[in-house]
Motif scaffolding. Structure first.
Motif, PDB file in Angstrom:
ATOM      1  N   ARG A 114       0.824  -1.209   0.000  1.00  0.00           N
ATOM      2  CA  ARG A 114       0.000   0.000   0.000  1.00  0.00           C
ATOM      3  C   ARG A 114       0.859   1.261   0.000  1.00  0.00           C
ATOM      4  N   ARG A 115       2.031   1.200   0.651  1.00  0.00           N
ATOM      5  CA  ARG A 115       2.919   2.369   0.625  1.00  0.00           C
ATOM      6  C   ARG A 115       3.424   2.625  -0.782  1.00  0.00           C
ATOM      7  N   LEU A 116       3.718   1.558  -1.521  1.00  0.00           N
ATOM      8  CA  LEU A 116       4.163   1.729  -2.906  1.00  0.00           C
ATOM      9  C   LEU A 116       3.059   2.363  -3.752  1.00  0.00           C
ATOM     10  N   VAL A 117       1.826   1.884  -3.574  1.00  0.00           N
ATOM     11  CA  VAL A 117       0.699   2.473  -4.314  1.00  0.00           C
ATOM     12  C   VAL A 117       0.550   3.948  -3.954  1.00  0.00           C
ATOM     13  N   TRP A 118       0.691   4.251  -2.674  1.00  0.00           N
ATOM     14  CA  TRP A 118       0.584   5.644  -2.227  1.00  0.00           C
ATOM     15  C   TRP A 118       1.633   6.524  -2.901  1.00  0.00           C
ATOM     16  N   HIS A 119       2.886   6.108  -2.862  1.00  0.00           N
ATOM     17  CA  HIS A 119       3.966   6.941  -3.387  1.00  0.00           C
ATOM     18  C   HIS A 119       3.952   7.015  -4.916  1.00  0.00           C
TER      19      HIS A 119
END
Length: 305
Positions: A114-119
């Protein structure tokens, strides 16, 4: 799990109570701040108060704190992508009698995926939406705006990918022109999208939904426009209906002989994709061309604010 923290702030040359009053209109009707119709509107299941549940297209949240004119905090709720732990909030702090600071803070705990999707994707859109809210606060509170936020290519792509998708519905009863076009029909369908705040409700604005296709207008009645063409193998009608907060693209077809039925059997396999595509494309084009929330608010007479 790691915490994502994102902060936006702006100093506004207006009293804190005036800006706070605007903030309390978030998700209301009218909402002078949330950047519709370019983005999915912020909507709640009740007036803005503690316990109200809403979203703006990317997952639900609940009003956890509401200090009228000063602070609104939204706690994330479990959504279609799993649990989300965190919040986002707006605060207004006075900096004197005629100046205040507006701040938006988002904090959320995400796993690696989810952090990758966010960034890589969501952050750019989030930053743009929040800056547009701040633009609208400044415009509504002061009557002017220096330099509005600009969309990057990534934001334009994200906006396109996240755009509403048409849903299949029965041909509405109010589509009287389409329903009465032929004594019998061999095929009919309808696709529908909700109108976002600020989008045109006049059917004439939607006449170009079949842009590029040589189908003349053959009828108008109320909120419906009927386009169509007769041919030797089949007769075709397309209905564009704007009613009850939605736009509906309906199709009715009458065949004349075996050749027409064979042609329809082939075309109906790709027709749903084409109908959804042209409706969604026109919906987005008209939304992006419409005045934004701040512009609509500025155009309202003072008595209507």
């Amino acid at each position: 799990m790691r915490t994502v923290r994102n902060v936006h702030s702006r100093t506004v040359q207006a009293p804190a109570n005036a800006v706070g009053a605007l903030l309390d209109r978030l998700g209301g009707d009218p909402d002078p701040l949330f950047p519709t119709p370019a983005w999915h509107p912020m909507r709640f299941d009740r007036p803005l108060e503690v316990g109200a549940v809403g979203d703006h297209g990317l997952g639900p949240y609940q009003v956890a704190v509401h200090e009228p004119g000063r602070r609104i905090r939204f706690d994330f709720l479990p959504g279609p992508h799993g649990d989300a732990t965190g919040y986002h909030e707006f605060t207004v702090r006075p900096l004197g009698p005629d100046r205040c600071r507006v701040e938006h803070v988002l904090e959320c705990r995400h796993g690696l995926a989810r952090r990758l999707v966010w960034h890589l994707a969501i952050r750019a859109g989030h930053d743009t939406v929040v800056e547009e809210v701040l633009d609208n606060i400044e415009r509504a509170a002061t009557g002017r705006l220096g330099a509005p936020v600009r969309w990057s290519p990534r934001v334009r792509l994200l906006n396109r990918l996240l755009w509403d998708r048409p849903t299949a519905v029965a041909l509405p009863e109010s589509a009287r022109l389409a329903r009465g076009a032929f004594p019998r029909t061999d095929f009919q369908d309808a696709w529908q999208l909700p109108l976002r705040p600020g989008m045109p409700a006049e059917p004439e604005a939607w006449e170009g939904v079949l842009r590029g296709a040589p189908f003349p207008v053959v009828g108008r009645e109320g909120g419906e426009i009927l386009l169509g063409k007769d041919a030797g193998h089949l007769d075709f009608r397309a209905s564009v209906l704007v009613a009850d907060g939605h736009v509906t693209l309906g199709t009715v077809v009458r065949t004349h002989h075996r050749g027409g039925r064979l042609y329809l059997a082939l075309v109906r396999r790709v027709h749903p994709f084409m109908a959804r595509t042209v409706l969604r494309r026109t919906h987005r084009r008209l939304a992006l061309a419409a005045p934004g929330a701040g512009e609509r608010w500025a155009a309202r007479p003072p008595a209507g604010r």
